[in-house]
Design a protein around this motif. Structure first.
Motif, PDB file in Angstrom:
ATOM      1  N   GLN A  12      -0.793  45.761 -10.203  1.00 39.31           N
ATOM      2  CA  GLN A  12      -2.155  44.913 -10.049  1.00 39.31           C
ATOM      3  C   GLN A  12      -3.413  45.800  -9.701  1.00 39.31           C
ATOM      4  OE1 GLN A  12       0.530  43.900  -8.409  1.00 39.31           O
ATOM      5  NE2 GLN A  12       1.002  41.966  -9.126  1.00 39.31           N
ATOM      6  N   ASP A  13      -3.052  46.741  -9.039  1.00 40.09           N
ATOM      7  CA  ASP A  13      -4.209  48.016  -8.771  1.00 40.09           C
ATOM      8  C   ASP A  13      -4.602  48.592  -9.878  1.00 40.09           C
ATOM      9  OD1 ASP A  13      -4.472  46.798  -6.047  1.00 40.09           O
ATOM     10  OD2 ASP A  13      -3.369  48.200  -5.215  1.00 40.09           O
ATOM     11  N   HIS A  21      -8.816  39.067 -12.479  1.00 42.05           N
ATOM     12  CA  HIS A  21      -9.039  37.921 -11.870  1.00 42.05           C
ATOM     13  C   HIS A  21      -8.147  36.841 -11.656  1.00 42.05           C
ATOM     14  CE1 HIS A  21     -12.654  40.174 -13.470  1.00 42.05           C
ATOM     15  NE2 HIS A  21     -13.352  39.249 -12.483  1.00 42.05           N
ATOM     16  N   TYR A  23      -5.857  34.289 -10.101  1.00 41.64           N
ATOM     17  CA  TYR A  23      -5.811  33.611  -8.815  1.00 41.64           C
ATOM     18  C   TYR A  23      -4.570  33.947  -7.904  1.00 41.64           C
ATOM     19  CZ  TYR A  23      -6.178  30.212  -4.949  1.00 41.64           C
ATOM     20  OH  TYR A  23      -6.196  29.586  -3.703  1.00 41.64           O
ATOM     21  N   CYS A  25      -2.837  36.980  -8.604  1.00 43.23           N
ATOM     22  CA  CYS A  25      -2.473  38.525  -8.371  1.00 43.23           C
ATOM     23  C   CYS A  25      -3.487  39.351  -8.791  1.00 43.23           C
ATOM     24  CB  CYS A  25      -1.147  38.926  -9.215  1.00 43.23           C
ATOM     25  SG  CYS A  25      -1.548  38.679 -10.730  1.00 43.23           S
ATOM     26  N   GLY A  26      -4.936  38.682  -8.874  1.00 43.10           N
ATOM     27  CA  GLY A  26      -6.030  39.556  -9.248  1.00 43.10           C
ATOM     28  C   GLY A  26      -6.773  40.067  -8.199  1.00 43.10           C
ATOM     29  N   ARG A  27      -6.767  41.646  -8.237  1.00 44.57           N
ATOM     30  CA  ARG A  27      -7.218  42.249  -7.126  1.00 44.57           C
ATOM     31  C   ARG A  27      -9.029  41.728  -6.875  1.00 44.57           C
ATOM     32  NH1 ARG A  27      -7.180  45.764 -10.781  1.00 44.57           N
ATOM     33  NH2 ARG A  27      -9.129  46.733 -11.528  1.00 44.57           N
ATOM     34  N   ASN A  29     -10.097  38.572  -7.377  1.00 41.37           N
ATOM     35  CA  ASN A  29     -10.360  37.111  -7.172  1.00 41.37           C
ATOM     36  C   ASN A  29     -10.392  36.911  -5.881  1.00 41.37           C
ATOM     37  OD1 ASN A  29     -10.105  34.292  -6.521  1.00 41.37           O
ATOM     38  ND2 ASN A  29      -9.188  34.286  -8.598  1.00 41.37           N
ATOM     39  N   GLU A  30     -11.493  36.898  -4.940  1.00 38.96           N
ATOM     40  CA  GLU A  30     -11.691  36.703  -3.566  1.00 38.96           C
ATOM     41  C   GLU A  30     -10.846  35.722  -2.976  1.00 38.96           C
ATOM     42  OE1 GLU A  30     -15.788  36.641  -2.132  1.00 38.96           O
ATOM     43  OE2 GLU A  30     -16.480  35.702  -3.953  1.00 38.96           O
ATOM     44  N   GLN A  34      -3.522  37.524  -4.192  1.00 42.00           N
ATOM     45  CA  GLN A  34      -3.836  39.040  -4.568  1.00 42.00           C
ATOM     46  C   GLN A  34      -2.293  39.466  -4.086  1.00 42.00           C
ATOM     47  OE1 GLN A  34      -7.018  41.073  -2.688  1.00 42.00           O
ATOM     48  NE2 GLN A  34      -8.574  39.572  -3.539  1.00 42.00           N
ATOM     49  N   LYS A  36       0.774  41.674  -4.725  1.00 43.63           N
ATOM     50  CA  LYS A  36       0.832  43.042  -5.169  1.00 43.63           C
ATOM     51  C   LYS A  36       2.479  43.309  -5.520  1.00 43.63           C
ATOM     52  CE  LYS A  36      -3.189  44.285  -3.885  1.00 43.63           C
ATOM     53  NZ  LYS A  36      -4.484  44.597  -4.830  1.00 43.63           N
ATOM     54  N   TYR A  48       4.433  38.223   0.177  1.00 46.61           N
ATOM     55  CA  TYR A  48       3.126  37.470   0.572  1.00 46.61           C
ATOM     56  C   TYR A  48       3.466  36.793   1.597  1.00 46.61           C
ATOM     57  CZ  TYR A  48      -0.589  34.108   0.202  1.00 46.61           C
ATOM     58  OH  TYR A  48      -1.764  33.153   0.218  1.00 46.61           O
TER      59      TYR A  48
END
Lengths: 162, 162
Positions: A12-13, A21, A23, A25-27, A29-30, A34, A36, A48
């Motif tokens: 994902q990085d 983005h 939800y 696994c997007g780096r 999407n704050e 997230q 990995k 996780y």
């Protein structure tokens, strides 16, 4: 997770910004999880730790999070498998990004809320634009769910919306 | 959704407090999705409007939310079906609460982010402690996912943890 896995890059990085983005696994999407996903030998692994609000009933994780983790672990695993099948490193051009066509989850045991949850994937098929991943989700070393994801390369029309 | 469905009680509103914390459908989970499931004739219906952050890639809903909605719509539908099978109104004693044993999701089309998503369920089996629900998820009247949930009565040991 082995030291090898911890040291290898998360797929994902290296997703291009316009498809980073998600939800789950997007780096970028704050608000999201997230997740990995990395190789650990011939298996893929994502870890996780659920948030306190991710309850089913108090003390247990709700099924939607279990499904979400297996879903994103599946697409991440598919991308890793796609690069490996092409004998390329993740992040080399052209980028590979997958979406889920089918997800199946067997809830084997109640998932305790608290410990990190470890998703592990085994690549069972890479054929054309399709990757099939069989997965487990474990808490404290006990399998709480089994999953299967059929992932396909993201249609160009979707990516170009990004 | 018909006026009939909008006027009938949501099963999640009559779950006992100690099993009303689910992130997906618990009325007592302030961070969660608070899905509500009602009868609409012989079908069940739940409607949820995703948050802006629930993206897969920009413009589309991430698969984990689709799976979460179908999961909780399935357990809610199972509870409604359980009460109906016993010829009781939801909320009468003893309470019925279900958990998911198996969830299958077919992602039929990309799910647009913006419109409300409507989950509809058809009860295909009620047998002992097990209920099977077949589901669709639609956006603007177009089916974007199909699901199937095998739900079982929540084990007493889980509920008593609440």
């Amino acid at each position: 997770m082995s030291e090898h896995a911890a040291g290898s890059p998360a797929v994902q990085d290296v997703y291009p910004d316009d498809v980073a983005h998600c939800y789950g696994c997007g780096r970028l999407n704050e608000h999201g999880l997230q997740l990995k996903t990395r190789w650990d030998g011939d298996e893929t692994v994502s870890v996780y730790t659920p948030r306190p609000e991710h309850t089913a009933i108090p003390g247990y994780v709700y099924g939607g999070l279990v499904a979400s983790l297996l879903d994103c672990h599946g697409t991440g695993s598919a991308a890793l498998a796609g690069y490996r099948a092409e004998e390329r490193e993740p992040g080399t051009e052209p980028p590979l990004r997958y979406v889920t066509a089918n997800l199946t989850v067997d809830f084997v045991a109640p998932t305790p809320l608290g410990p990190p949850l470890e998703a592990r994937g085994t690549i069972v098929e890479v054929k054309g634009k399709k990757v099939v991943v069989e997965e487990t989700l474990s808490a404290d070393g006990v399998v709480v769910a089994r999953g299967r994801v059929v992932a396909v390369r993201m249609p160009e029309a979707m990516a170009s919306q990004g």
